[in-house]
Design a protein around this motif. Structure first.
Motif, PDB file in Angstrom:
ATOM      1  N   ILE A 102       0.840  -1.203   0.000  1.00  0.00           N
ATOM      2  CA  ILE A 102       0.000   0.000   0.000  1.00  0.00           C
ATOM      3  C   ILE A 102       0.874   1.252   0.000  1.00  0.00           C
ATOM      4  N   GLY A 103       1.915   1.256   0.820  1.00  0.00           N
ATOM      5  CA  GLY A 103       2.821   2.397   0.871  1.00  0.00           C
ATOM      6  C   GLY A 103       3.506   2.650  -0.459  1.00  0.00           C
ATOM      7  N   ILE A 104       3.917   1.591  -1.138  1.00  0.00           N
ATOM      8  CA  ILE A 104       4.557   1.729  -2.452  1.00  0.00           C
ATOM      9  C   ILE A 104       3.552   2.321  -3.446  1.00  0.00           C
ATOM     10  N   TRP A 105       2.333   1.827  -3.436  1.00  0.00           N
ATOM     11  CA  TRP A 105       1.268   2.374  -4.309  1.00  0.00           C
ATOM     12  C   TRP A 105       1.151   3.879  -4.099  1.00  0.00           C
ATOM     13  N   GLU A 106       1.068   4.275  -2.835  1.00  0.00           N
ATOM     14  CA  GLU A 106       0.904   5.698  -2.507  1.00  0.00           C
ATOM     15  C   GLU A 106       2.108   6.531  -2.934  1.00  0.00           C
ATOM     16  N   GLN A 107       3.289   5.945  -2.925  1.00  0.00           N
ATOM     17  CA  GLN A 107       4.494   6.654  -3.362  1.00  0.00           C
ATOM     18  C   GLN A 107       4.502   6.865  -4.872  1.00  0.00           C
ATOM     19  N   LEU A 108       4.006   5.887  -5.622  1.00  0.00           N
ATOM     20  CA  LEU A 108       4.110   5.929  -7.084  1.00  0.00           C
ATOM     21  C   LEU A 108       2.976   6.704  -7.764  1.00  0.00           C
ATOM     22  N   THR A 109       1.772   6.589  -7.242  1.00  0.00           N
ATOM     23  CA  THR A 109       0.598   7.147  -7.910  1.00  0.00           C
ATOM     24  C   THR A 109       0.751   8.608  -8.340  1.00  0.00           C
ATOM     25  N   PRO A 110       1.262   9.497  -7.488  1.00  0.00           N
ATOM     26  CA  PRO A 110       1.342  10.912  -7.902  1.00  0.00           C
ATOM     27  C   PRO A 110       2.334  11.189  -9.029  1.00  0.00           C
ATOM     28  N   HIS A 111       3.172  10.231  -9.367  1.00  0.00           N
ATOM     29  CA  HIS A 111       4.241  10.465 -10.334  1.00  0.00           C
ATOM     30  C   HIS A 111       3.947   9.902 -11.727  1.00  0.00           C
TER      31      HIS A 111
END
Length: 138
Positions: A102-111
């Motif tokens: 989940i944390g990785i998803w949240e890191q990548l989505t805005p980029h």
């Protein structure tokens, strides 16, 4: 709709422990993962994006660019780190594979650019254990 997956690897240490529980209860629930001296994994990360191919390039998204985003936003922050102590986006969270995905998803989505959507984070903690996260569908 086309799906593109980029695979990356990283190593990280962590400990699973609920501070509200006794040492014995933590060991009962989390087993070796509750080791007071931490333990590590050789993670394999699969990042899948989806979209329609660009008529000028034929790409949903440039795989090399996706690799750079994963490196800058995820692996540089977690590779050879302690997930419990060193990773800002895991602060205050149980460092389970589920929460890490989940944390990785949240890191990548805005980029990701317009028209390219994150489809799945698949995270192998061991060759026989992995989690998949498809975003928050609540």
């Amino acid at each position: 709709m086309i799906y593109l997956t980029r695979v990356e690897n990283f190593n990280a240490a962590h400990k699973l422990s609920n501070p509200a529980w006794s040492k014995e209860k933590n060991e009962e629930v989390f087993g070796k993962c509750a080791n007071e001296n931490w333990h590590g994994h050789n993670y394999e990360l699969h990042v899948t994006v989806k979209g329609d191919p660009d008529p000028e390039t034929g790409f949903v998204f440039n795989a090399k660019t996706l690799g750079v985003i994963i490196k800058d936003e995820v692996t540089e922050k977690i590779d050879h780190r302690n997930l419990n102590m060193d990773v800002d986006f895991m602060a205050g969270k149980f460092t389970s594979a589920e929460n890490l995905a989940i944390g990785i998803w949240e890191q990548l989505t805005p980029h990701l650019p317009a028209g390219v959507h994150l489809h799945c984070i698949k995270l192998y903690e061991t060759p026989r254990i992995y989690v998949e996260y498809f975003g928050n569908s609540k």
